[in-house]
Design an enzyme around this catalytic site. Structure first.
Site, short mmCIF file in Angstrom:
data_model
loop_
_atom_site.label_atom_id
_atom_site.label_comp_id
_atom_site.label_asym_id
_atom_site.label_seq_id
_atom_site.Cartn_x
_atom_site.Cartn_y
_atom_site.Cartn_z
N ASN A 231 0.84 -1.21 0.00
CA ASN A 231 0.00 0.00 0.00
C ASN A 231 0.88 1.25 0.00
O ASN A 231 2.10 1.17 -0.01
CB ASN A 231 -0.97 -0.02 1.19
CG ASN A 231 -0.24 -0.08 2.52
OD1 ASN A 231 0.56 0.81 2.82
ND2 ASN A 231 -0.49 -1.12 3.29
N ASP A 300 -4.81 -5.95 5.41
CA ASP A 300 -5.83 -6.76 6.07
C ASP A 300 -5.81 -8.20 5.57
O ASP A 300 -6.22 -9.11 6.28
CB ASP A 300 -7.22 -6.15 5.81
CG ASP A 300 -7.38 -4.84 6.57
OD1 ASP A 300 -6.87 -4.76 7.70
OD2 ASP A 300 -7.98 -3.90 6.02
N LYS A 310 8.38 -18.18 -9.21
CA LYS A 310 7.68 -17.08 -9.88
C LYS A 310 6.47 -17.61 -10.66
O LYS A 310 6.61 -18.60 -11.39
CB LYS A 310 8.67 -16.39 -10.83
CG LYS A 310 8.11 -15.15 -11.45
CD LYS A 310 9.11 -14.49 -12.35
CE LYS A 310 8.42 -13.40 -13.15
NZ LYS A 310 9.20 -12.96 -14.27
N PRO A 330 -3.55 -11.23 10.77
CA PRO A 330 -3.86 -10.95 12.18
C PRO A 330 -4.05 -9.46 12.39
O PRO A 330 -3.43 -8.65 11.69
CB PRO A 330 -2.60 -11.44 12.92
CG PRO A 330 -1.53 -11.45 11.89
CD PRO A 330 -2.18 -11.73 10.58
N ASP A 331 -4.94 -9.10 13.30
CA ASP A 331 -5.09 -7.68 13.67
C ASP A 331 -4.17 -7.44 14.87
O ASP A 331 -4.48 -7.80 16.01
CB ASP A 331 -6.55 -7.40 14.03
CG ASP A 331 -6.79 -5.90 14.22
OD1 ASP A 331 -5.89 -5.22 14.77
OD2 ASP A 331 -7.86 -5.41 13.81
N PHE A 350 -4.74 3.84 15.13
CA PHE A 350 -5.08 4.85 14.15
C PHE A 350 -6.32 4.40 13.38
O PHE A 350 -6.55 3.20 13.21
CB PHE A 350 -3.92 5.06 13.15
CG PHE A 350 -2.88 6.03 13.66
CD1 PHE A 350 -2.06 5.70 14.72
CD2 PHE A 350 -2.77 7.29 13.08
CE1 PHE A 350 -1.12 6.59 15.20
CE2 PHE A 350 -1.83 8.19 13.55
CZ PHE A 350 -1.00 7.85 14.61
N LYS A 364 -14.26 1.88 16.44
CA LYS A 364 -12.97 1.17 16.42
C LYS A 364 -12.35 1.12 17.82
O LYS A 364 -11.79 0.11 18.22
CB LYS A 364 -12.03 1.85 15.42
CG LYS A 364 -10.89 1.00 14.99
CD LYS A 364 -10.32 1.42 13.64
CE LYS A 364 -11.28 1.10 12.51
NZ LYS A 364 -10.76 1.44 11.21
N LYS A 368 -11.76 -2.62 19.09
CA LYS A 368 -10.38 -3.13 19.23
C LYS A 368 -9.88 -3.05 20.67
O LYS A 368 -8.83 -3.59 20.98
CB LYS A 368 -9.45 -2.34 18.32
CG LYS A 368 -9.80 -2.48 16.84
CD LYS A 368 -8.57 -2.40 15.97
CE LYS A 368 -8.96 -2.40 14.51
NZ LYS A 368 -7.83 -2.73 13.64
O1 C5P Z 1 -9.16 -2.04 11.19
P1 C5P Z 1 -8.31 -0.91 10.67
O2 C5P Z 1 -7.29 -1.37 9.69
O3 C5P Z 1 -9.09 0.26 10.19
O4 C5P Z 1 -7.52 -0.40 11.97
C1 C5P Z 1 -6.49 0.51 11.89
C2 C5P Z 1 -5.62 0.38 13.11
O5 C5P Z 1 -5.35 -0.98 13.39
C3 C5P Z 1 -4.26 1.00 12.90
O6 C5P Z 1 -3.81 1.44 14.17
C4 C5P Z 1 -3.43 -0.15 12.39
O7 C5P Z 1 -2.04 0.02 12.64
C5 C5P Z 1 -3.99 -1.31 13.18
N1 C5P Z 1 -3.97 -2.60 12.48
C6 C5P Z 1 -3.18 -3.63 12.95
N2 C5P Z 1 -3.20 -4.84 12.32
C7 C5P Z 1 -3.99 -5.05 11.24
C8 C5P Z 1 -4.81 -4.00 10.76
C9 C5P Z 1 -4.77 -2.79 11.39
O8 C5P Z 1 -2.44 -3.43 13.90
N3 C5P Z 1 -4.00 -6.21 10.64
#
Ligand code: C5P
Length: 431
Positions: A231, A300, A310, A330-331, A350, A364, A368
């Protein structure tokens, strides 16, 4: 690794009451670069003032400076060996010159001769001191000292202007009797004045004792050995937060995806590529972490399989497209917010939103489990990805605060003000 595995990285005693919650404060580190003028005889006073104020001080001196002030005196007062040569295997063995340049939170050049200013302005690195000055990313504070005519010379003034334009700070010179017999501008500022200015530049160590872990930049999710999904994140916001936290005396770990940005002074950088690598790197730091700031733009999703070889279009029918299955990453933020030891840690996330920014950020915050969400409206062209400014709101359980458009550096400072206030409130709570 799962949230449970993240938890497994914590030492067993970490959640016990009564253990010390903070690491010992990390002293702010000042490197004094001494160049060859008579005013060098005053540098021991500067070293003493900074050591007395609790800073870790190291000195380096040019060959000429060592004629005016004994390295042994500087070494005795600072408690650290004094480097004078670039290519001395013994000195280089103790701490190599790049490590010394990276070590400093602030570099003070005192006294700075006309020659030193000229070399700094032109990027000349022909001895240890000038090489350090070119290599360091720490802010520079310069205390010039020279004959009044040398100071007033257009060449010197042009060099000073060049350095100022690059953000180099100056203290002095003052007017008075000069060692050369002339009277006028050119006397080095007094050691106490240089020390006071250094203190101001370092900022108060208001985050001493905290270990701040910041994620920054985007991630790369491999499709095959040569291709990845990525990104537009530059990492600027996270790098500014890490730099500001280090200036405030925190121990800072910056877990960063690929970024061209230089590692800020006093910050330990852990380079990662993918979201899973980022999560593992964060997990490894979590036991010590007291403030977690998730500024990274984490992908995500990632390709379900990263091909070992390749991917070849010839392997597909002529008119066939390529379908890539993506699985969830993973989040990291949500996992850190659920990990044991949560009560010892402040968690900041963020939220990049394009509509209904505050409401989305509040959702959020709750979903979270964060203490603070920094919300920004990415539909604005002057905020968010890859620009130097940001327009953010801070969203906490107590309410919202919307800031005007600010530089990312200023946003970082305001964010850390908020972090300090929340940490202070958490410490005051009955346990
Ligand atoms: O769910 P979203 O991507 O909008 O959330 C943004 C926040 O979550 C940011 O602080 C980002 O660094 C964190 N994040 C994370 N791991 C992910 C997705 C987002 O730590 N897989």
């Amino acid at each position: 690794m799962t949230a449970a595995a993240l938890a497994g990285t914590l030492p067993k005693h970490a959640s016990h009451e009564g253990i010390s919650r903070m690491a010992p404060p990390r002293a702010q580190r000042v490197l004094i670069a001494v160049t060859g003028g008579i005013a060098a005889y005053k540098v021991p006073e500067l070293v003493r003032a900074l050591v007395r104020a609790g800073h870790a001080v190291r000195c380096c001196a040019t060959h000429n400076a060592a004629q005016f002030v004994s390295p042994l005196v500087l070494q005795t007062l600072s408690g650290e060996s004094v480097r004078t040569q670039l290519f001395d295997p013994e000195q280089e063995g103790e701490i190599d010159h790049i490590a010394l340049a990276d070590w400093a939170d602030l570099v003070v050049v005192a006294p700075a001769t006309a020659d030193a200013l000229a070399k700094m302005a032109h990027g000349i690195a022909d001895d240890l001191v000038t090489t350090l000055l070119l290599a360091t990313r720490a802010p520079l504070l310069v205390a010039p000292a020279m004959n009044v005519n040398m100071w007033r010379h257009p060449a010197t003034q042009a060099n000073v202007a060049t350095l100022r334009a690059r953000g180099v700070a100056f203290v002095g010179p003052e007017s008075g009797m000069l060692a050369c017999g002339w009277e006028g501008e050119g006397r080095m500022a007094e050691p106490a004045a240089i020390a006071a200015e250094a203190e101001r530049r370092l900022g108060a160590p208001t985050l001493a004792g905290e270990t701040v872990v910041v994620t920054a930049g985007g991630t790369r999710e491999a499709l095959d050995p040569v291709r990845f999904l990525a990104n537009r994140s530059s990492g600027k916001m996270g790098f500014e937060i890490a730099a500001a936290a280090a200036r405030r005396g925190a121990d800072v770990v910056l877990v960063s995806g690929p970024s061209a940005l230089a590692t800020p002074a006093g910050v330990r950088r852990v380079a990662v590529e993918s979201a899973t690598e980022m999560r593992d790197a964060v997990a490894a730091e979590l036991a010590r972490c007291t403030v977690f700031v998730a500024a990274a733009a984490v992908a995500d999703f990632r390709p379900a399989v990263a091909a070992k070889q390749k991917i070849k279009k010839e392997a597909l029918a002529d008119d066939a497209g390529l379908v890539i299955e993506l699985v969830r990453n993973p989040d990291i933020l949500a996992e850190v917010a659920r990990a044991p030891g949560r009560e010892r840690r402040l968690v900041v996330g963020f939220a990049a939103e394009s509509e209904d920014v505050l409401a989305a950020a509040r959702r959020k915050l709750e979903r979270k489990g964060c203490d603070l969400i920094v919300a920004n409206d990415v539909s604005r062209s002057d905020a968010g990805f890859d620009v130097d400014t940001n327009a953010v709101s801070f969203v906490t359980a107590q309410g919202d605060e919307t800031l005007p458009l600010l530089s990312k550096r200023e946003v970082a400072e305001r964010l850390l003000d908020r972090v300090e206030a929340l940490r202070a409130a958490a410490h005051d709570e009955p346990r």
